[in-house]
Design a protein around this motif. Sequence first.
Motif, short mmCIF file in Angstrom:
data_model
loop_
_atom_site.label_atom_id
_atom_site.label_comp_id
_atom_site.label_asym_id
_atom_site.label_seq_id
_atom_site.Cartn_x
_atom_site.Cartn_y
_atom_site.Cartn_z
N PRO A 151 -13.12 -73.45 49.58
CA PRO A 151 -14.40 -73.90 49.50
C PRO A 151 -14.74 -74.63 47.93
O PRO A 151 -14.37 -74.07 47.20
N VAL A 152 -15.22 -75.71 48.11
CA VAL A 152 -15.53 -76.50 46.78
C VAL A 152 -17.11 -76.73 46.68
O VAL A 152 -17.68 -77.37 47.48
N LEU A 153 -17.79 -76.02 45.65
CA LEU A 153 -18.98 -76.09 45.44
C LEU A 153 -19.24 -77.10 44.20
O LEU A 153 -20.13 -78.15 44.40
N THR A 154 -18.61 -77.13 43.15
CA THR A 154 -18.61 -78.09 41.87
C THR A 154 -17.37 -78.36 41.69
O THR A 154 -16.40 -77.70 41.56
N ALA A 155 -17.30 -79.70 41.44
CA ALA A 155 -15.89 -80.31 40.82
C ALA A 155 -16.20 -81.29 39.89
O ALA A 155 -17.26 -82.18 39.87
N TYR A 156 -15.38 -81.32 38.73
CA TYR A 156 -15.46 -82.27 37.60
C TYR A 156 -14.16 -82.95 37.67
O TYR A 156 -13.05 -82.45 37.66
#
Length: 180
Positions: A121-126
Motif C-alpha cells: 500500500p502506498v499512501l505517500t510517494a515523492y
Amino acid sequence: MRRAAFKWGLVGLALVATACSGDGADETSSTGAVTTSQAVTSLAPAGSSVTTSSTETPVTSVTTSAAPGVPATFPDYTILSRDEGEDGDTIVVLLDTESYESLTDIDLANVLADVVERFPPVLTAYVIDNEAASAAVLTLTPTVEQQELLDRHYLVRLEEGFRMVFAGPFKDTPIAILGS
C-alpha cells in the motif's frame, strides 16, 4: 539519440509482428487515468550524473522497457526508501534520467500509477530525478541548499494514495487525481 532510435525501431518491429500474428484476441491494459485541466508540462532530462551510495534500505529498481514489443510509457525508476505506515507506506522514487529524453507530467503520473499498482500500500510517494534530493525531500525544514536542490529535482508527490501535487520544474501544473 542512437538508443532512442534503436528502441523505436524495436517498437515498430514489435507492432508489425503483433499486427501480423493473426491472434485476433482483444487485449486491453490500463496504466491509470490522469485528470488534468492544463496542457502537458515537460522537462528535459537532467544533465547531472547520479552517484550511488550504499544504504541499508533495500532498493527496488523497475525497468519499464524490459517487456519485448511493448513501448515504454514512462521512465525507469528505483524505489530508494520505503517507510511503513499504518494507513500506507511513504516511499521515495528516483527516476533514471538515462531512460527518457524528455519528461512530462503525464510520464510522472504513469510512474506514480505503476508504483501504486506494483508496490501497495502506498499512501505517500515523492518522485525525484537526483539521488542527492532524497534526503531533502523528506526534511520538514530544508536548508537553503536543500531547497535549491528540491527546486531542480523534486518533481511530484502523491498524497493520500491518489492526489498528485507537482513540484519543482512542474510546480505550475495543477493538482491531478490518479484514476483507476
